[in-house]
Design a protein around this motif. Structure first.
Motif, mmCIF file in Angstrom:
data_model
loop_
_atom_site.group_PDB
_atom_site.id
_atom_site.type_symbol
_atom_site.label_atom_id
_atom_site.label_comp_id
_atom_site.label_asym_id
_atom_site.label_seq_id
_atom_site.Cartn_x
_atom_site.Cartn_y
_atom_site.Cartn_z
ATOM 1 N N THR A 1 0.924 -6.464 5.938
ATOM 2 C CA THR A 1 0.489 -5.064 6.010
ATOM 3 C C THR A 1 1.269 -4.317 7.084
ATOM 4 N N LEU B 1 3.935 -1.119 6.780
ATOM 5 C CA LEU B 1 3.818 0.096 7.595
ATOM 6 C C LEU B 1 5.099 0.356 8.384
ATOM 7 N N LEU C 1 2.535 5.268 3.004
ATOM 8 C CA LEU C 1 1.464 5.001 3.969
ATOM 9 C C LEU C 1 0.114 5.474 3.445
ATOM 10 N N VAL C 2 0.077 6.636 2.836
ATOM 11 C CA VAL C 2 -1.175 7.146 2.258
ATOM 12 C C VAL C 2 -1.635 6.228 1.135
ATOM 13 N N THR D 1 -1.165 3.113 0.686
ATOM 14 C CA THR D 1 -1.703 1.826 1.149
ATOM 15 C C THR D 1 -3.177 1.929 1.528
ATOM 16 N N GLN D 2 -3.636 3.143 1.789
ATOM 17 C CA GLN D 2 -5.023 3.342 2.200
ATOM 18 C C GLN D 2 -5.958 3.714 1.051
ATOM 19 N N LEU D 3 -5.409 3.978 -0.112
ATOM 20 C CA LEU D 3 -6.238 4.344 -1.256
ATOM 21 C C LEU D 3 -6.944 3.115 -1.822
ATOM 22 N N PRO D 4 -8.221 3.244 -2.131
ATOM 23 C CA PRO D 4 -8.963 2.080 -2.654
ATOM 24 C C PRO D 4 -8.328 1.463 -3.904
ATOM 25 N N CYS E 1 -5.298 1.143 -4.548
ATOM 26 C CA CYS E 1 -4.010 0.510 -4.219
ATOM 27 C C CYS E 1 -4.145 -0.634 -3.221
ATOM 28 N N ARG E 2 -5.336 -1.017 -2.894
ATOM 29 C CA ARG E 2 -5.535 -2.039 -1.852
ATOM 30 C C ARG E 2 -4.861 -3.371 -2.181
ATOM 31 N N THR F 1 0.219 -5.004 -2.660
ATOM 32 C CA THR F 1 1.206 -5.454 -1.680
ATOM 33 C C THR F 1 2.576 -5.670 -2.314
#
Length: 148
Positions: free
Chosen positions: A38, A42, A85-86, A88-91, A93-94, A97
């Motif tokens: 992760t 980032l 970055l946005v 990666t924070q969306l439910p 898209c969790r 990887t």
């Protein structure tokens, strides 16, 4: 750019690889592997966003030319890096990887290709960028393989 500045840029560029290498080793050794991947994603997005600033700066040096198109292109890395970055924070898209690693690797290669076309007069920089990008993409591939 004078030789001393070029050497400084090279040292800083290679120092910028340290987080990529450390995080890849952490993932390979499964030392907080998920967190390492992760953080790698980032950091990769942040470094990608940094690359557009180089073109912005070059445009600022030449006041006699219309640089609208170059300035617009120079925004692509920061906007794209932010979008990653946005995402990666969306439910939804969790668990993406593999997608993020692949997208970022391709973005780094795309931008190197763009720079090779636009900055042909800066051979020392393109040589440095080629080495850095090859290393960064290779580390992305390693993480893609161990994440399968």
């Amino acid at each position: 750019m004078n030789l001393i500045s070029q050497y400084t840029a090279q040292r800083l560029g290679f120092a910028g690889l340290v987080p990529f290498i450390v995080l890849t080793l952490m993932a390979l050794l499964d030392l907080h592997g998920d967190l390492a991947i992760t953080l790698f994603i980032l950091y990769s997005a942040i470094i990608f966003s940094f690359l557009g600033g180089i073109h912005w700066g070059l445009c600022m040096l030449d006041a006699d030319t219309d640089h609208r198109r170059s300035l617009q292109w120079s925004m692509v890395p920061s906007v794209t890096g932010f979008a990653v970055l946005v995402a990666t924070q969306l439910p939804i898209c969790r668990d993406s990887t593999l997608s993020f690693l692949a997208i970022l690797a391709l973005l780094h290669l795309f931008w190197l290709n763009y720079e090779r076309r636009k900055l042909s007069a800066h051979t020392w920089y393109l040589e440095l960028r080629g080495r850095l990008t090859f290393t960064v993409v290779a580390l992305h591939v390693i993480l893609l393989i161990i994440s399968l």
